[in-house]
Design a protein around this motif. Structure first.
Motif, mmCIF file in Angstrom:
data_model
loop_
_atom_site.group_PDB
_atom_site.id
_atom_site.type_symbol
_atom_site.label_atom_id
_atom_site.label_comp_id
_atom_site.label_asym_id
_atom_site.label_seq_id
_atom_site.Cartn_x
_atom_site.Cartn_y
_atom_site.Cartn_z
ATOM 1 N N PRO A 291 0.833 -1.211 0.000
ATOM 2 C CA PRO A 291 0.000 0.000 0.000
ATOM 3 C C PRO A 291 0.862 1.254 0.000
ATOM 4 O O PRO A 291 1.771 1.388 0.821
ATOM 5 C CB PRO A 291 -0.820 -0.131 1.290
ATOM 6 N N TYR A 292 0.569 2.165 -0.916
ATOM 7 C CA TYR A 292 1.324 3.412 -1.065
ATOM 8 C C TYR A 292 0.313 4.529 -0.869
ATOM 9 O O TYR A 292 -0.463 4.859 -1.770
ATOM 10 C CB TYR A 292 1.955 3.450 -2.456
ATOM 11 N N VAL A 293 0.284 5.100 0.336
ATOM 12 C CA VAL A 293 -0.853 5.919 0.758
ATOM 13 C C VAL A 293 -0.413 7.330 1.137
ATOM 14 O O VAL A 293 0.571 7.506 1.883
ATOM 15 C CB VAL A 293 -1.576 5.266 1.963
ATOM 16 N N ASN A 294 -1.143 8.311 0.634
ATOM 17 C CA ASN A 294 -0.953 9.698 1.054
ATOM 18 C C ASN A 294 -1.630 9.854 2.418
ATOM 19 O O ASN A 294 -2.854 9.723 2.527
ATOM 20 C CB ASN A 294 -1.566 10.652 0.030
ATOM 21 N N SER A 295 -0.867 10.114 3.455
ATOM 22 C CA SER A 295 -1.423 10.155 4.810
ATOM 23 C C SER A 295 -2.337 11.353 5.035
ATOM 24 O O SER A 295 -3.124 11.364 5.992
ATOM 25 C CB SER A 295 -0.300 10.155 5.847
ATOM 26 N N ASP A 296 -2.255 12.371 4.176
ATOM 27 C CA ASP A 296 -3.148 13.530 4.319
ATOM 28 C C ASP A 296 -4.533 13.235 3.753
ATOM 29 O O ASP A 296 -5.555 13.511 4.384
ATOM 30 C CB ASP A 296 -2.555 14.748 3.604
ATOM 31 N N SER A 297 -4.570 12.649 2.553
ATOM 32 C CA SER A 297 -5.853 12.385 1.889
ATOM 33 C C SER A 297 -6.332 10.958 2.080
ATOM 34 O O SER A 297 -7.479 10.639 1.775
ATOM 35 C CB SER A 297 -5.734 12.672 0.390
ATOM 36 N N GLN A 298 -5.443 10.073 2.591
ATOM 37 C CA GLN A 298 -5.737 8.655 2.761
ATOM 38 C C GLN A 298 -6.052 7.972 1.433
ATOM 39 O O GLN A 298 -6.720 6.940 1.394
ATOM 40 C CB GLN A 298 -6.899 8.440 3.748
ATOM 41 N N GLU A 299 -5.571 8.533 0.347
ATOM 42 C CA GLU A 299 -5.756 7.935 -0.969
ATOM 43 C C GLU A 299 -4.545 7.082 -1.322
ATOM 44 O O GLU A 299 -3.402 7.478 -1.096
ATOM 45 C CB GLU A 299 -5.971 9.018 -2.031
ATOM 46 N N GLY A 300 -4.817 5.907 -1.880
ATOM 47 C CA GLY A 300 -3.747 5.009 -2.275
ATOM 48 C C GLY A 300 -3.587 4.976 -3.782
ATOM 49 O O GLY A 300 -4.528 5.252 -4.537
ATOM 50 N N SER A 301 -2.403 4.635 -4.222
ATOM 51 C CA SER A 301 -2.103 4.554 -5.644
ATOM 52 C C SER A 301 -1.879 3.093 -6.019
ATOM 53 O O SER A 301 -0.963 2.447 -5.506
ATOM 54 C CB SER A 301 -0.862 5.384 -5.986
ATOM 55 N N GLU A 302 -2.726 2.575 -6.905
ATOM 56 C CA GLU A 302 -2.583 1.184 -7.343
ATOM 57 C C GLU A 302 -1.280 0.987 -8.114
ATOM 58 O O GLU A 302 -0.579 -0.014 -7.922
ATOM 59 C CB GLU A 302 -3.772 0.784 -8.215
ATOM 60 N N ASP A 303 -0.952 1.941 -8.984
ATOM 61 C CA ASP A 303 0.271 1.825 -9.778
ATOM 62 C C ASP A 303 1.509 1.806 -8.885
ATOM 63 O O ASP A 303 2.416 0.990 -9.074
ATOM 64 C CB ASP A 303 0.372 2.985 -10.777
ATOM 65 N N MET A 304 1.546 2.700 -7.891
ATOM 66 C CA MET A 304 2.701 2.740 -7.004
ATOM 67 C C MET A 304 2.743 1.519 -6.083
ATOM 68 O O MET A 304 3.821 1.052 -5.712
ATOM 69 C CB MET A 304 2.691 4.024 -6.185
ATOM 70 N N ALA A 305 1.574 0.986 -5.712
ATOM 71 C CA ALA A 305 1.538 -0.221 -4.881
ATOM 72 C C ALA A 305 2.158 -1.393 -5.630
ATOM 73 O O ALA A 305 2.915 -2.192 -5.057
ATOM 74 C CB ALA A 305 0.100 -0.545 -4.478
ATOM 75 N N LYS A 306 1.857 -1.513 -6.933
ATOM 76 C CA LYS A 306 2.442 -2.575 -7.750
ATOM 77 C C LYS A 306 3.934 -2.325 -7.973
ATOM 78 O O LYS A 306 4.735 -3.256 -7.962
ATOM 79 C CB LYS A 306 1.719 -2.662 -9.085
ATOM 80 N N PHE A 307 4.299 -1.057 -8.185
ATOM 81 C CA PHE A 307 5.704 -0.716 -8.401
ATOM 82 C C PHE A 307 6.534 -1.050 -7.164
ATOM 83 O O PHE A 307 7.624 -1.628 -7.262
ATOM 84 C CB PHE A 307 5.837 0.770 -8.741
ATOM 85 N N GLN B 227 5.754 -3.190 -4.768
ATOM 86 C CA GLN B 227 5.777 -4.642 -4.619
ATOM 87 C C GLN B 227 6.826 -5.259 -5.540
ATOM 88 O O GLN B 227 7.604 -6.138 -5.132
ATOM 89 C CB GLN B 227 4.398 -5.228 -4.936
ATOM 90 N N ASN B 228 6.862 -4.781 -6.778
ATOM 91 C CA ASN B 228 7.830 -5.295 -7.740
ATOM 92 C C ASN B 228 9.263 -4.964 -7.319
ATOM 93 O O ASN B 228 10.186 -5.776 -7.478
ATOM 94 C CB ASN B 228 7.539 -4.710 -9.120
ATOM 95 N N ASP B 229 9.462 -3.762 -6.760
ATOM 96 C CA ASP B 229 10.788 -3.358 -6.301
ATOM 97 C C ASP B 229 11.276 -4.273 -5.178
ATOM 98 O O ASP B 229 12.426 -4.741 -5.195
ATOM 99 C CB ASP B 229 10.747 -1.909 -5.822
ATOM 100 N N LEU B 230 10.404 -4.546 -4.202
ATOM 101 C CA LEU B 230 10.778 -5.419 -3.094
ATOM 102 C C LEU B 230 11.018 -6.850 -3.582
ATOM 103 O O LEU B 230 11.962 -7.528 -3.138
ATOM 104 C CB LEU B 230 9.680 -5.387 -2.031
ATOM 105 N N TYR B 231 10.195 -7.306 -4.504
ATOM 106 C CA TYR B 231 10.343 -8.649 -5.085
ATOM 107 C C TYR B 231 11.706 -8.796 -5.773
ATOM 108 O O TYR B 231 12.419 -9.785 -5.575
ATOM 109 C CB TYR B 231 9.207 -8.886 -6.072
ATOM 110 N N ASN B 232 12.073 -7.795 -6.566
ATOM 111 C CA ASN B 232 13.359 -7.850 -7.274
ATOM 112 C C ASN B 232 14.539 -7.783 -6.308
ATOM 113 O O ASN B 232 15.573 -8.415 -6.537
ATOM 114 C CB ASN B 232 13.448 -6.705 -8.283
#
Length: 281
Positions: free
Chosen positions: A113-129, A131-136
């Motif tokens: 989860p990649y979340v803006n703590s002010d708006s509490q909105e998450g980014s699906e693209d950044m969540a996948k990015f 995840q992929n970074d940690l996986y690699n």
């Protein structure tokens, strides 16, 4: 009238008796796995479902047997459903999900989860990015995490998708359920929370020209230009957890030293290298 009175009394007594008997009619009881008890009338039982109706209703309700621990029938007989032998779990909509075959010494990387703590909105693209970074990072350091094997990211995401789990609700799913769904005994779960600030810097450029007139008097013209630059600053908090057989074995929180856009990646690397699965070679 006197002759009818005994019959009227008997009629009232019989009516009261039948009403009492009807009100005390025993019902079947469904005891669910979450300890909820449902008083009902069982209509049909199959290998996968139980159909029942509530008292005073004819509408049939269907319940999956994976949600049932025991049924106590009105006759006094009980039927127990072996939960430990069940090969199913439930997704976030309450539907049964078949558990994957368990692979020992295997670690899965969850969506991050990649979340803006002010708006509490998450980014699906950044969540996948993320995840992929940690996986690699885990793949690159496979020799340092031996004997663990990293589960293929496509397999992980496909199983999560079938279970209705994504970056928005991954935090709401118990780890024991995730291990069953993914078929792994190790899980790494991270989260990136951030806020964005800004700062302005001003840069001034100066120049001067000197001219001479006919009387040999010199005149100087000073010219200055000021440019304002706005810089965005990213303030991250990275949460990093590792689980083995549903037990949390590592939990750390870190704020990057630099407030630049991708500094969260440095924190992921730092925490991974200090996790208990990482062995220096």
């Amino acid at each position: 009238m006197k002759n009818l009175k005994p019959f009227l009394i008997v009629f009232l007594l019989l009516g009261t008796f039948f009403s009492f008997a009807q009100g005390e009619k025993k019902l079947d009881k469904i005891i669910k796995r979450d300890y909820q008890i449902i008083d009902c009338k069982i209509a049909k039982i199959s290998d996968k479902q139980v159909e029942y109706s509530l008292p005073g209703e004819t509408l049939l309700i269907v319940l999956d047997v994976s949600q049932i621990a025991r049924i106590d029938f009105a006759s006094g007989r009980s039927q127990t459903f072996d939960v430990s032998a069940s090969n199913t779990s439930q997704d976030n909509s309450g539907q049964p999900v078949t558990a994957a075959t368990m692979k020992t010494n295997t670690i899965a990387v969850l969506p991050v989860p990649y979340v803006n703590s002010d708006s509490q909105e998450g980014s699906e693209d950044m969540a996948k990015f993320a995840q992929n970074d940690l996986y690699n990072k885990l793949l690159d350091k496979s020799a340092n995490i031996f004997p663990l094997t990293v589960q293929d990211l496509r397999t992980t995401n496909s199983l999560l998708h079938k279970a209705g789990i994504n970056h928005n609700n991954i935090d709401e799913t118990p780890i024991e359920d995730l291990e069953k769904i993914l078929g792994v005994d190790n899980i790494v779960a991270a989260k990136v929370s951030y806020t964005i600030g800004s700062g302005t810097t001003a840069t001034t450029y100066s120049s001067s020209n000197t001219k001479s007139n006919d009387n040999n008097k010199k005149k100087t013209n000073d010219v200055s230009t000021t440019t304002a630059n706005t810089q965005a600053y990213y303030y991250y908090t990275v949460y990093f957890d590792m689980y083995k057989n549903t037990t949390k074995v590592y939990s750390q929180t870190r704020k990057p030293f630099l407030n630049v856009k991708d500094s969260w990646m440095d924190s992921i690397t730092y925490l991974l290298k200090r996790s208990p699965i990482y062995v220096k070679k």
